[in-house]
Design a protein around this motif. Structure first.
Motif, short mmCIF file in Angstrom:
data_model
loop_
_atom_site.label_atom_id
_atom_site.label_comp_id
_atom_site.label_asym_id
_atom_site.label_seq_id
_atom_site.Cartn_x
_atom_site.Cartn_y
_atom_site.Cartn_z
N GLY A 18 0.83 -1.20 0.00
CA GLY A 18 0.00 0.00 0.00
C GLY A 18 0.86 1.25 0.00
O GLY A 18 2.05 1.19 -0.33
N ASN A 59 -7.08 -4.40 -3.38
CA ASN A 59 -6.44 -4.93 -2.16
C ASN A 59 -5.24 -4.14 -1.67
O ASN A 59 -4.36 -4.69 -1.02
CB ASN A 59 -6.02 -6.38 -2.36
CG ASN A 59 -7.21 -7.27 -2.66
OD1 ASN A 59 -8.27 -7.10 -2.07
ND2 ASN A 59 -7.04 -8.17 -3.60
N GLN A 70 -9.05 -1.24 4.53
CA GLN A 70 -7.97 -0.72 3.68
C GLN A 70 -7.33 0.55 4.24
O GLN A 70 -6.34 1.04 3.71
CB GLN A 70 -8.50 -0.41 2.28
CG GLN A 70 -8.78 -1.66 1.46
CD GLN A 70 -9.43 -1.30 0.13
OE1 GLN A 70 -10.64 -1.11 0.05
NE2 GLN A 70 -8.63 -1.18 -0.90
N ARG A 90 -3.64 -0.97 0.66
CA ARG A 90 -4.00 -0.22 1.85
C ARG A 90 -3.49 1.21 1.75
O ARG A 90 -2.49 1.47 1.06
CB ARG A 90 -3.43 -0.91 3.10
CG ARG A 90 -3.80 -2.41 3.15
CD ARG A 90 -3.57 -2.96 4.54
NE ARG A 90 -4.60 -2.46 5.43
CZ ARG A 90 -4.37 -2.02 6.66
NH1 ARG A 90 -3.17 -2.00 7.15
NH2 ARG A 90 -5.37 -1.60 7.40
#
Ligand code: C2E
Ligand code: MG
Ligand code: MG
Ligand code: MG
Length: 281
Positions: free
Chosen positions: A57, A112, A146, A114
């Motif tokens: 992320g 998917n 998330q 973050r």
């Protein structure tokens, strides 16, 4: 010394004091105006799984690009934004901007991931902070799982109050991290007293990891402790391949730093989104 005359009264100021005060007033006014006129931008710094080198992320970092004053770094205006409470509307803008960006990437098929967003404790103390976060998540159709809220430990004021708010944020489904871990006064007690999910080890301990045995011992102790109590561990300030390897061998989960990437504009993030493996050279 400079004489300042006004309304018949005479005051003496140290030159340094005058310019500091003027700078403050100037910045404070500009700060308020800039929130309205959206002179702020976010950059994003990749976070990497230290084992697989996969992108996990990004952390959103605010930049102030003032048309006349130029680029002002967050360390110079965040404290002032906190003092003047400008951080409340600014922080709301930052969260919404970061989540809108994540939404855009999701729609491009990059799912998917973050997003970590820094929050000032001044924001957390606001009555409606949990509702504000919930609304932003709903508005941008982002799953709460998330979002990671990053808080810097040194600024925690009322621990009970903070604990309650942190738990409410986690009840939404988001996670909470202690930022700059190890630099505050009672770091280890915070782990016990605050219901957080993640510790982010301060980059001061990472920088000389490969040459300073003490730093290595401290990082090792933090990682061991955090692993024992089931916390996620992120290291910030990873600047070399070696840093990353040492951290991985110590059991640290995620890394972030110039070695993988500096904070970058959204267009530059696309490279990382399309090549989900980071840090291979
Ligand atoms: P932070 O949250 O601990 O962010 C990490 C800082 O370290 C960032 O500085 C980042 O650019 C820098 N950094 C990342 N990797 C490396 C590295 O490998 N080496 C070195 N030397 N530095 C690295 P930045 O963007 O100037 O932000 C400074 C601080 O300002 C942040 O520290 C955070 O406390 C605050 N800040 C930034 N954006 C926001 C925001 O949106 N909201 C709030 N409340 N605070 C923010
Ligand atoms: Mg942070
Ligand atoms: Mg930090
Ligand atoms: Mg910081």
């Amino acid at each position: 010394k400079v004489k300042v005359e006004g309304g018949g009264s005479l005051a003496l100021y140290e030159l340094g004091t005058v310019s500091k005060t003027l700078e403050r007033i100037l910045l404070e006014n500009e700060l308020k105006r800039s929130v309205e006129q959206e002179y702020f931008q976010l950059e994003y710094q990749p976070k990497v799984d230290l084992k697989t080198l996969e992108l996990t992320g990004f952390e959103a970092l605010v930049r102030w690009n003032h048309p006349d004053l130029g680029r002002i770094p967050p360390d110079r205006f965040i404290p002032l934004a906190e003092e003047t409470k400008v951080i409340v509307p600014l922080g709301e803008w930052i969260l919404n901007e970061a989540l809108a960006q994540l939404r855009e990437w999701e729609e491009m098929g990059h799912t998917n991931l973050r997003m970590a967003v820094n929050f000032s404790t001044i924001q957390i103390e606001e009555e409606n902070i949990v509702e504000m976060i919930q609304q932003a998540l709903q508005c941008h159709h982002i799953s709460p799982t998330q979002l990671e809220v990053e808080l810097t430990e040194s600024t925690f004021v009322n621990k009970d109050e903070m604990s309650k708010k942190i738990q409410q944020i986690r009840d939404l489904g988001a996670t909470v991290a202690i930022d700059d871990f190890g630099t505050g006064y009672s770091s280890f007690s915070y782990i016990k007293e605050l219901p957080v999910d993640t510790v982010k080890i301060d980059r001061a301990f990472i920088q000389d990891l490969d040459e300073n045995e003490d730093s290595k011992a401290i990082v090792s102790a933090i990682v061991t402790l955090a692993n024992t109590v089931g916390l996620n561990i992120v290291a910030e300030g990873v600047e070399t391949k070696q840093h990353g390897e040492i951290l991985a061998s110590l059991g640290c989960h995620e890394g972030q730093g110039y070695y993988y990437s500096r904070p970058i504009a959204p267009v530059e993030c696309v490279f990382f989104l399309e090549n989900r493996i980071v840090g291979i050279q």
